[in-house]
Design an enzyme around this catalytic site. Structure first.
Site, PDB file in Angstrom:
ATOM      1  N   HIS A   1       5.690   2.560 -10.785  1.00 34.58           N
ATOM      2  CA  HIS A   1       4.366   1.951 -10.625  1.00 34.58           C
ATOM      3  C   HIS A   1       4.385   0.957  -9.458  1.00 34.58           C
ATOM      4  O   HIS A   1       5.406   0.319  -9.181  1.00 34.58           O
ATOM      5  CB  HIS A   1       3.947   1.245 -11.921  1.00 34.58           C
TER       6      HIS A   1
ATOM      7  N   GLU B   1      -1.730   6.780  -7.576  1.00 30.43           N
ATOM      8  CA  GLU B   1      -2.273   5.429  -7.739  1.00 30.43           C
ATOM      9  C   GLU B   1      -2.180   4.676  -6.418  1.00 30.43           C
ATOM     10  O   GLU B   1      -1.166   4.026  -6.140  1.00 30.43           O
ATOM     11  CB  GLU B   1      -1.475   4.675  -8.805  1.00 30.43           C
TER      12      GLU B   1
HETATM   13  P1  PGA Z   1      -6.155  -0.809 -13.482  1.00 28.50           P
HETATM   14  O1  PGA Z   1      -4.667  -0.295 -13.699  1.00 28.50           O
HETATM   15  O2  PGA Z   1      -7.067   0.300 -13.946  1.00 28.50           O
HETATM   16  O3  PGA Z   1      -6.257  -2.018 -14.330  1.00 28.50           O
HETATM   17  O4  PGA Z   1      -6.322  -1.049 -12.017  1.00 28.50           O
HETATM   18  C1  PGA Z   1      -4.342   1.006 -13.373  1.00 28.50           C
HETATM   19  C2  PGA Z   1      -2.864   1.185 -13.197  1.00 28.50           C
HETATM   20  O5  PGA Z   1      -2.212   0.330 -12.605  1.00 28.50           O
HETATM   21  O6  PGA Z   1      -2.341   2.218 -13.644  1.00 28.50           O
END
Ligand code: PGA
Length: 256
Positions: free
Chosen positions: A96, A168
Site C-alpha cells: 500500500h 491505487e
Molecule cells: P481511502 O483509502 O478511500 O480512504 O482514500 C483507500 C485506500 O487507501 O485503499
C-alpha cells in the site's frame, strides 16, 4: 469470467474490538450471504482475531493489511502469515502507498511478501499506482510494468493468476474524491496490457484489477462501469456499514 471483488480496509481508523464487533456484525447481516461477489475486510491489526470470529460462517473473507516477509523468525513487530492462516485469513494487502511512503517498504520487500502469500495459498491484494497524476500513457505503462514485474519477480507462473491488482494512485488516496473515472479506466486498460505482455493474454484475462482511492457511493457507478475494472478497494467512505452496503449493491447491479 472474473468474479467481482470488493475489499474494505479499516487501516488504523477502527481499533476498538467492541466497535469492530458492532460494525462487522452489521455488515454480516447486510451483505454476509452474497455469493455472486467476493468481499474481504481488512480490519485494524489488533482486532484481526475478534474480527475473524464475527466473519466466520459468512461469505465475507478476512484479510491482513500487512505480513512479515518471512514465515517465522527474528522479525520483531511483524505479523506472521502463520497467524493469519490460523485464524482463517484468506487475503493479504501488500505494498500500500502508506507502507511505501511512511514505512519505506521497498519493491524487494513487496516481492518477498507477495511470494510468501502466494506460496502459502493465500491471495495478495497487490497495490500499485503512480505518485503523481500522469497523462502520458507510455510513462504510466512503464511505472506499472516496473511495479508489477518487481513485485512478481521469481513467482511461479501458475500462481500469478491468484494475484489481485489493486490500482491505487497515491495522489487519489485520502482525498475528497476518487480519480476521474476516465483516468481510472485508461489506467486499468494499461495494467491489463502490461499483464498480457508479461504473462500472456490467457493469464492476464484471469487477473482481477480493482480500483482504490477515495471511492464513495457517488463515484462507484462511474468507476465500476468498465470491463477492466473488476471491483473496488474501499477506505473511509465505506467505514459506515450502510454506505458499504450501498456501494456493494451498486457494484453487484453492474457486475453480477
Ligand atoms: P481511502 O483509502 O478511500 O480512504 O482514500 C483507500 C485506500 O487507501 O485503499
Amino acid at each position: 469470467m472474473r468474479k467481482p471483488i470488493v475489499g474494505i480496509s479499516y487501516k488504523t481508523y477502527i481499533n476498538s474490538i467492541q466497535e469492530t464487533f458492532k460494525m462487522l456484525d452489521q455488515i454480516v447481516r447486510l451483505t454476509g450471504t452474497e455469493k455472486k461477489i467476493e468481499q474481504v475486510i481488512f480490519p485494524s491489526i489488533g482486532t484481526l482475531y475478534p474480527a475473524a470470529q464475527v466473519l466466520k460462517g459468512s461469505n465475507i473473507a478476512l484479510g491482513a493489511q500487512n505480513i512479515s516477509p518471512e514465515k517465522n523468525g527474528p522479525f520483531t513487530g511483524e505479523l506472521s502469515i502463520e497467524s493469519v492462516k490460523e485464524i482463517g485469513g484468506r487475503y493479504v494487502e501488500i505494498g500500500h502507498a502508506e507502507r511505501k511512503t511512511i514505512f519505506k517498504e521497498s519493491q524487494e520487500m513487496i516481492n518477498k511478501k507477495t511470494r510468501l502469500t502466494l506460496e502459502e495459498g493465500l491471495f495478495p491484494f497487490l497495490c500499485i499506482g503512480e505518485e503523481e497524476q500522469e497523462n502520458n500513457e507510455d510513462l504510466l505503462y512503464n511505472t506499472f510494468n516496473f511495479q508489477i514485474l518487481s513485485a512478481l519477480n521469481g513467482i511461479h507462473i501458475e500462481l500469478i493468476k491468484n494475484v489481485i491488482i489493486a490500482y491505487e494512485p497515491f495522489w487519489a488516496i485520502g482525498k475528497s474524491f476518487a480519480a476521474d473515472p476516465e483516468y481510472i479506466h485508461k489506467s486499468h486498460d494499461i495494467i491489463r496490457n502490461v499483464l498480457a505482455d508479461l504473462y500472456g493474454k490467457e493469464i492476464s484475462k484471469q487477473i482481477r484489477i480493482i480500483y482504490g482511492g477515495s471511492v464513495s457511493k457517488v463515484s462507484t457507478p462511474f468507476i465500476i462501469n468498465n470491463n477492466n475494472v473488476d471491483g473496488l478497494f474501499i477506505g473511509r467512505f465505506g467505514h459506515n456499514p450502510k454506505n458499504y452496503n450501498e456501494i456493494l449493491r451498486i457494484v453487484m447491479s453492474i457486475k453480477c
